[in-house]
Design a protein around this motif. Structure first.
Motif, PDB file in Angstrom:
ATOM      1  N   ARG A  22       2.205   1.809  -6.204  1.00 26.33           N
ATOM      2  CA  ARG A  22       2.221   1.380  -4.811  1.00 26.33           C
ATOM      3  C   ARG A  22       2.951   0.044  -4.676  1.00 26.33           C
ATOM      4  O   ARG A  22       3.111  -0.681  -5.656  1.00 26.33           O
ATOM      5  N   ASP A  73       9.885   5.683  -1.351  1.00 24.93           N
ATOM      6  CA  ASP A  73       8.618   5.980  -0.695  1.00 24.93           C
ATOM      7  C   ASP A  73       8.244   7.441  -0.955  1.00 24.93           C
ATOM      8  O   ASP A  73       9.051   8.350  -0.740  1.00 24.93           O
ATOM      9  N   TYR A 101       5.492  -4.551  -7.313  1.00 24.51           N
ATOM     10  CA  TYR A 101       4.829  -3.292  -7.648  1.00 24.51           C
ATOM     11  C   TYR A 101       4.604  -3.262  -9.154  1.00 24.51           C
ATOM     12  O   TYR A 101       5.188  -4.055  -9.907  1.00 24.51           O
ATOM     13  N   GLY A 103       0.785  -1.225   0.000  1.00 27.91           N
ATOM     14  CA  GLY A 103       0.000   0.000   0.000  1.00 27.91           C
ATOM     15  C   GLY A 103       0.811   1.265   0.000  1.00 27.91           C
ATOM     16  O   GLY A 103       0.285   2.350  -0.293  1.00 27.91           O
ATOM     17  N   ARG A 104       2.080   1.190   0.303  1.00 26.11           N
ATOM     18  CA  ARG A 104       2.894   2.405   0.348  1.00 26.11           C
ATOM     19  C   ARG A 104       3.081   2.968  -1.057  1.00 26.11           C
ATOM     20  O   ARG A 104       3.381   2.250  -2.009  1.00 26.11           O
ATOM     21  N   VAL A 105       2.883   4.264  -1.196  1.00 32.64           N
ATOM     22  CA  VAL A 105       2.988   4.947  -2.488  1.00 32.64           C
ATOM     23  C   VAL A 105       4.466   5.140  -2.819  1.00 32.64           C
ATOM     24  O   VAL A 105       5.269   5.547  -1.965  1.00 32.64           O
TER      25      VAL A 105
END
Length: 379
Positions: free
Chosen positions: A313, A339, A324, A286-288
């Motif tokens: 993400r 990030d 990703y 979920g981290r962009v």
């Protein structure tokens, strides 16, 4: 010292090789995540006592660049090796640097020309024909005009290619554009990939499959600031700053990383491009993210978005890996996955699997590289 040493010499050996860059264009392809942009030819060109000459012309018609490898014995310590290309650009190498390279020999920096004049001169700029032995034993001959043809055979593009020239994000994503400056194009042994500055110290990261443990980083060169000037379709490119690799610090084939330095005497010339720093905390989906890269060896690109227009993400983690859908191509190997919120590297990109790209998580790599940073502190 002046480098107009030709006035002291009335004849030069001209090596005009029957070779065409066009014949090799089809070899510009992704191979193990790298892109081949040059053939490496073994040669046996001798200067000094072995040949009674101090100057040669290397001529490879239609080559896009030349990079010359030398081995030396007993060069005069105050002498220099001077390389001049067809555009009269000059590269001057202290003879002591070539001698100190030892049995491994010495790679000059690449020159964007199909013709290079090489001469050995003394402190007064006079060509030296005796009293030393110098051998040109390899020449890298470029065959892919990557500056003008960045659309190479792709690898790991997910759907449509959403990568953009880095300069296109200078206004809309200034932090991402600024951090991308720490990312360089690395070339060695005929192939291009990506590498980046990790900290304020002289520390660089790329993949182990880019620089293996048996290879010498000094045989590689890194280009910083190599990017398009405009966001449009014109081909104007900033050539950037080329620096030689330095020493290998630690690498691992399983985690596919190589930590190395740049040439210490040239490191100051690239400090202005900054560094990224690392995020070694837990990594969850979920981290962009965004990925600055030199895909295809072309001027720097940024991948920020996926095919649906949403931000890239982290989609999943498995073992040491993160996956990703940010686009990469051959030559993007070694890129940092950054990030969006912390602007620190969280993954070292290395490959593709199915419909996803992937790399090893920085928190898995960090324990191996920690001893090589000041006080063991996370940069």
């Amino acid at each position: 010292m002046k480098t107009s040493a030709c006035k002291w010499f009335c004849g030069a050996l001209v090596l005009s090789l029957a070779w065409s860059a066009q014949a090799h264009a089809s070899d510009s392809e992704a191979e193990n995540g790298l892109v081949k942009v040059a053939d490496v030819f073994d040669t046996d060109i001798r200067l000094g006592d072995d040949a009674a000459r101090g100057l040669v012309d290397l001529d490879y018609p239609n080559a896009t660049f030349l990079r010359i490898h030398m081995a030396a014995e007993g060069l005069p310590i105050d002498g220099e090796i001077v390389l001049t290309d067809s555009q009269k650009q000059v590269q001057t190498i202290p003879a002591s640097d070539v001698v100190n390279a030892g049995a491994d020999g010495y790679y000059a920096m690449s020159m964007d020309s199909d013709h290079v004049n090489l001469q050995v001169v003394d402190a007064d700029g006079r060509v030296l024909e005796h009293g030393y032995s110098l051998r040109v034993d390899k020449v890298d001959v470029g065959f892919s005009d990557i500056a003008k043809k960045p659309e190479l055979e792709t690898l790991a593009v997910i759907g449509a290619d959403q990568r953009q020239r880095a300069v296109c994000y200078r206004q809309s994503a200034p932090a991402a554009y600024r951090n991308a400056q720490a990312v360089g194009r690395i070339y060695g042994h005929g192939y291009v990939a990506t590498a980046w500055r990790v900290s304020s110290q002289n520390r660089m990261l790329t993949n182990h499959h880019v620089i293996g443990n048996s290879q010498n980083p000094a045989d590689f060169e890194v280009w910083f600031g190599y990017e398009h000037v405009n966001c449009g379709n014109d081909g104007q490119v900033q050539p950037g700053v080329k620096v030689r690799g330095g020493q290998r610090l630690v690498g691992d084939s399983r985690l596919d990383f190589q930590l190395f330095t740049l040439n210490e005497s040239q490191f100051g010339s690239v400090r202005r491009f900054g560094y990224l720093g690392l995020d070694v905390g837990a990594l969850t989906p979920g981290r962009v993210i965004y990925i600055p890269q030199h895909g295809g060896g072309a001027p720097r690109q940024l991948a920020l978005f996926g095919d649906g227009g949403g931000r890239c993400r982290i989609d999943a983690t498995t073992g040491t890996l993160a996956r990703y859908s940010c686009d990469t191509v051959g030559g993007s190997s070694g890129s940092p996955v950054i990030d969006w919120n912390t602007n620190k590297a969280i993954v070292l990109h290395n490959s593709t699997i199915g419909s996803a790209n992937q790399g090893n998580r920085i928190n898995q790599i960090w324990p191996r590289i920690q001893p090589y940073f000041a006080n063991g502190s996370v940069p």
